[in-house]
Design an enzyme around this catalytic site. Structure first.
Site, PDB file in Angstrom:
ATOM      1  N   LYS A  83     -39.043  34.341 -42.231  1.00 30.83           N
ATOM      2  CA  LYS A  83     -39.185  33.295 -41.283  1.00 30.83           C
ATOM      3  C   LYS A  83     -37.877  32.730 -41.000  1.00 30.83           C
ATOM      4  O   LYS A  83     -36.803  32.602 -41.703  1.00 30.83           O
ATOM      5  CB  LYS A  83     -39.724  31.970 -42.438  1.00 30.83           C
ATOM      6  CG  LYS A  83     -40.852  31.114 -41.658  1.00 30.83           C
ATOM      7  CD  LYS A  83     -41.458  30.204 -42.988  1.00 30.83           C
ATOM      8  CE  LYS A  83     -42.244  29.192 -42.324  1.00 30.83           C
ATOM      9  NZ  LYS A  83     -42.881  28.287 -43.297  1.00 30.83           N
TER      10      LYS A  83
HETATM   11  C1  E4P Z   1     -45.658  26.431 -42.448  1.00 31.42           C
HETATM   12  O1  E4P Z   1     -45.115  27.506 -42.473  1.00 31.42           O
HETATM   13  C2  E4P Z   1     -44.997  25.065 -43.040  1.00 31.42           C
HETATM   14  O2  E4P Z   1     -44.433  25.568 -44.288  1.00 31.42           O
HETATM   15  C3  E4P Z   1     -45.654  23.846 -43.063  1.00 31.42           C
HETATM   16  O3  E4P Z   1     -47.027  23.929 -42.643  1.00 31.42           O
HETATM   17  C4  E4P Z   1     -45.036  22.668 -42.853  1.00 31.42           C
HETATM   18  O4  E4P Z   1     -46.118  21.532 -43.183  1.00 31.42           O
HETATM   19  P1  E4P Z   1     -45.552  20.004 -43.262  1.00 31.42           P
HETATM   20  O5  E4P Z   1     -45.419  19.330 -41.862  1.00 31.42           O
HETATM   21  O6  E4P Z   1     -46.820  19.366 -43.965  1.00 31.42           O
HETATM   22  O7  E4P Z   1     -44.255  19.896 -44.156  1.00 31.42           O
END
Ligand code: E4P
Length: 217
Positions: A83
């Site tokens: 990522k």
């Molecule tokens: C996705 O890969 C992220 O880890 C996640 O969906 C972020 O979510 P949040 O905005 O609730 O922290």
């Protein structure tokens, strides 16, 4: 639509995985911090459990370091998706890592233009953040629809991984628009089973079972 679970909580992943609700997992630095575990150790444990893509996020902000970290993360297991943030350096890292045959999830996407760049850089997944846009009184779901339209216009193979999902309604909206994947916290996936009329109907049935003394075994 594939379901990824957005957590580094191994027990929560296990419960959903055993029910067939987990096609992959996404983590991020905040989720790793919440788990209290070492990133390499917990990510390995998740990869051993779930055969689908498991996203693990780099910590660096410059492309060369992201690439180095991405290579190290990819050594954990074949199902790692590295990522990287949607920055210019992140796009460079994406291009290099996908060129080496690794899966790359480009995260922190908040615009259709960003998603277009990620697809051009060969991203395996693009992660538009719905909830964080909704928090600003913008419509996160409009972004999912825009990216779907753009990718379909040109046949981009990058998968739309709807992220920052906060409610069960987000899941069905994503499915209607045609997101390839939605990643949600375990409580949101479980909340999809809830309906007030189910609860009401079941309460009536239980009363009638009791009144009539209905017994099966
Ligand atoms: C996705 O890969 C992220 O880890 C996640 O969906 C972020 O979510 P949040 O905005 O609730 O922290």
């Amino acid at each position: 639509m594939k379901f990824f679970v957005d957590t580094a909580d191994v027990a929560a992943i296990r419960e959903l995985y055993d029910l067939g609700m987990v096609d992959g997992v996404t983590t991020n630095p905040s989720l790793i911090k919440k788990s209290g575990r070492d990133i390499l150790e917990v990510t390995k444990e998740i990869c051993d459990m779930v055969p689908g893509p498991v996203s693990a996020e780099v910590t660096a902000v410059d492309a060369d370091k992201m690439i180095e970290e991405g290579r190290k993360l990819a050594e954990i297991a074949d199902n790692i998706a590295v990522k990287v943030p949607l920055t210019w350096d992140g796009l460079k890292a994406c291009k290099t890592l996908t060129g080496e045959g690794k899966m790359v999830n480009v995260t922190l996407c908040f615009s259709a233009n960003q998603a277009l760049l990620a697809a051009k850089a060969g991203a395996t997944f693009i992660s538009p953040f719905i909830g964080r846009l909704d928090d600003l009184n913008l419509d996160g779901m409009d972004l999912i629809a825009d990216i779907r339209e753009i990718y379909d216009n040109y046949g981009f193979e990058t998968q739309i991984l709807a992220a920052s999902i906060r409610s069960a309604n987000h899941m069905s909206e994503c499915a209607k628009i045609g997101a390839d994947v939605a990643t949600a916290p375990p409580n949101v996936i479980k909340a999809m089973a809830n309906h007030v009329l189910t609860d009401k109907g079941l309460a009536q049935f239980l009363k009638d079972i009791d009144d009539a003394g209905i017994k099966i075994v």
